[in-house]
Design an enzyme around this catalytic site. Structure first.
Site, short mmCIF file in Angstrom:
data_model
loop_
_atom_site.label_atom_id
_atom_site.label_comp_id
_atom_site.label_asym_id
_atom_site.label_seq_id
_atom_site.Cartn_x
_atom_site.Cartn_y
_atom_site.Cartn_z
CB SER A 198 13.63 21.46 -17.22
OG SER A 198 13.04 22.63 -17.56
CG HIS A 224 -1.81 -1.21 1.60
ND1 HIS A 224 -3.15 -1.92 0.88
CD2 HIS A 224 -1.26 -2.04 2.31
CE1 HIS A 224 -3.80 -2.67 1.20
NE2 HIS A 224 -2.68 -2.70 2.03
CD GLU A 233 8.71 11.83 -16.80
OE1 GLU A 233 8.54 12.33 -15.28
OE2 GLU A 233 9.39 12.49 -17.13
CE LYS A 251 12.70 18.59 -13.32
NZ LYS A 251 11.64 19.44 -13.61
#
Ligand code: ARG
Length: 495
Positions: free
Chosen positions: A288, A167, A301, A294
């Protein structure tokens, strides 16, 4: 008609005779599939070679005609290879284009004989199988490379520990290697799925004709063998109409996408500032355009995102198949883009993903310090009590009281005083041994204790990694096998 055009227009169509006008432009645009099915050209030519030999065996081509046909096909293959022959706008599909090419090389008289006894329906059903069987091996070898990267990380991780979660909450400490290996097994099952699927798709529809079989006495078994199939479809309608083998491949491809996506999600979370478990190599991270600080996990992804599209390919194909009357219908042309897209997607996702996994590095100190926190050793207290003879129902309760006590003080379980343990365990254990529970209040003790088969104890994880490596050997044999005649045989040495 002795020229390479049908009577219904100024281009080659394979179905001109009964038409007075050629196809409307709108229909031609809708109908055209060369933009995606040209990649079946090699398989089509291989099919044509085998078919020409079947025609010759049935005395429908003389030995000299067969000779000339074979050299014409060789020449056509060379032109396809160097792209000096490509489909033109007016070619409906790859088969139309290749027939045009053959007629150009062999002339109408000889070239026009090859179409006897076959239909694009049995051809296309065969070609997609040939293409998929070959590419399944490529997909398998890319998946295996990901598994090898996981295995290398798992070996490298040794006995490093990390928080195991259920969980998404701290549950029990586990070995980092154990968590990583949990992603290796599903991927190995995916490769096994390809092996099992390969045995089912190993059936040639060539010879089924349009739907009812052929009248020319051609030998479909010989054609099947030449094209790498060990048998011929038992039913010609099923041979031309079924696409379950394509759909099954599509499921496996989607499943690989999903399995990769699940590891992606894990890596993305571990890579966040809050977790800080893993650092990705610069070669597998992106920046980025606006935020100079970044470093983004784009490989993971994209893998996660593309899994969505691959599931879409599968559901689209299933929807196409549902409700089709059972024989060839043009809807079936839609089977190809789905699986082509999946194979293309996997062939860019998997190598990048393997590279990312191979080069990522874990912050073991952080993993180790987080491993026992969040009362992750509560089960160990309960199970220690069980070993002292306390029924589990009470042991669970007593360990829960330890958690509650620690939580109310804002400390961890090992910060409790000996007196706390004596008080909490009173009535269940002799006072003098209550504090011995500290013996299991360590991460190393906790993982070492989970030494049942499949558990996270270092000794079990070592065995697990060795078993996976053995399994991988069998899977590699499939990836290295060819789909053009030598059916995959599992290695003899497999346990
Ligand atoms: N391009 C078609 C396909 O991919 C080939 C079969 C066409 N057959 C026909 N009867 N129109 O399915």
């Amino acid at each position: 008609m002795t020229h390479a055009t049908s009577s219904n227009g100024d281009h080659l169509a394979l179905w001109g005779g009964r038409f007075t006008s050629g196809p409307s432009e709108a229909l031609a645009r809708l109908s055209k599939s060369t933009q995606f099915d040209w990649r079946l050209a090699d398989d089509d030519i291989a099919g044509s070679r085998a078919h020409a030999r079947a025609l010759a065996r049935a005395r429908l081509l003389s030995p000299d005609e067969l000779n000339r046909m074979e050299s014409a096909l060789d020449e056509l293959q060379r032109h396809v290879d160097d792209a000096s022959f490509v489909p033109v706008e007016a070619d409906e599909d790859e088969a139309t284009a290749l027939e045009r090419g053959l007629l150009q090389i062999a002339g109408d008289e000889l070239g026009g004989k090859l179409r006897a006894g076959r239909s694009r329906n049995d051809q296309i059903a065969t070609l997609i199988r040939m293409w998929l069987r070959r590419h399944a091996r490529m997909v398998a070898s890319n998946v295996i490379a990901v598994v090898e990267a996981i295995l290398a990380q798992a070996r490298d991780a040794g006995t490093a520990v990390m928080p195991g979660r259920t969980h998404m909450q701290h549950a029990q400490p586990v070995l980092l290697a154990h968590q990583l290996m949990a992603h290796a097994w599903p991927l190995m099952r995916d490769v096994q799925r390809l092996i099992d699927w390969d045995a089912r798709i190993d059936e040639s529809p060539y010879g089924s004709g349009a739907l009812a079989g052929n009248t020319l006495g051609l030998d479909p078994d010989a054609v099947a063998k030449e094209l790498g199939f060990s048998k011929v479809a038992d039913n010609s309608i099923d041979g031309t109409a079924s696409r379950d083998a394509t759909a099954e491949f599509s499921f496996i491809a989607a499943m690989i996408g999903v399995d990769i996506s699940r590891l992606s999600e894990e890596i993305i979370i571990w890579n966040s500032q809050e977790f800080g478990f893993v650092t990705l190599d610069d070669g597998y991270s992106t920046g980025s355009s606006i935020m100079p600080q970044k470093k983004n996990p784009d490989v993971a992804e994209l893998a996660r995102g593309k899994a969505g599209r691959m599931i879409g390919d599968l559901t689209g194909l299933m929807a196409t198949l549902k409700g089709l009357p059972t024989a060839y219908a043009r809807d079936l042309q839609e089977d190809k883009e789905a699986v082509f897209d999946q194979v293309d997607t996997l062939s860019v996702v998997l190598p990048a993903f393997a590279g990312m996994v191979r080069t990522m590095s874990f912050d073991r100190k952080r993993l180790e310090s987080e491993a026992p926190t969040g009362f992750a050793l509560a089960t160990d207290i309960a199970e220690w009590l069980v070993k002292q003879g306390v029924p589990f129902r009470h042991a669970h309760e007593l360990s829960g009281i330890c958690v509650k006590t620690a939580e109310s003080r804002g400390v961890e379980l090992w910060d409790l005083e000996d007196g706390d343990f004596r008080r909490i365990f009173k009535g269940f254990l002799p006072q003098e041994c209550a504090a011995d529970v500290r013996g299991v209040l360590s991460t190393q003790g906790s993982v070492a204790a989970r030494d049942g088969k499949g558990g996270t104890a270092p000794i079990r994880v070592r065995e697990q990694i060795a078993a996976a490596a053995r399994r991988l050997t069998a899977l590699r044999a499939f990836a290295a096998s060819t789909s053009d005649g030598s059916a995959y045989k599992p290695p003899q040495t497999l346990s």
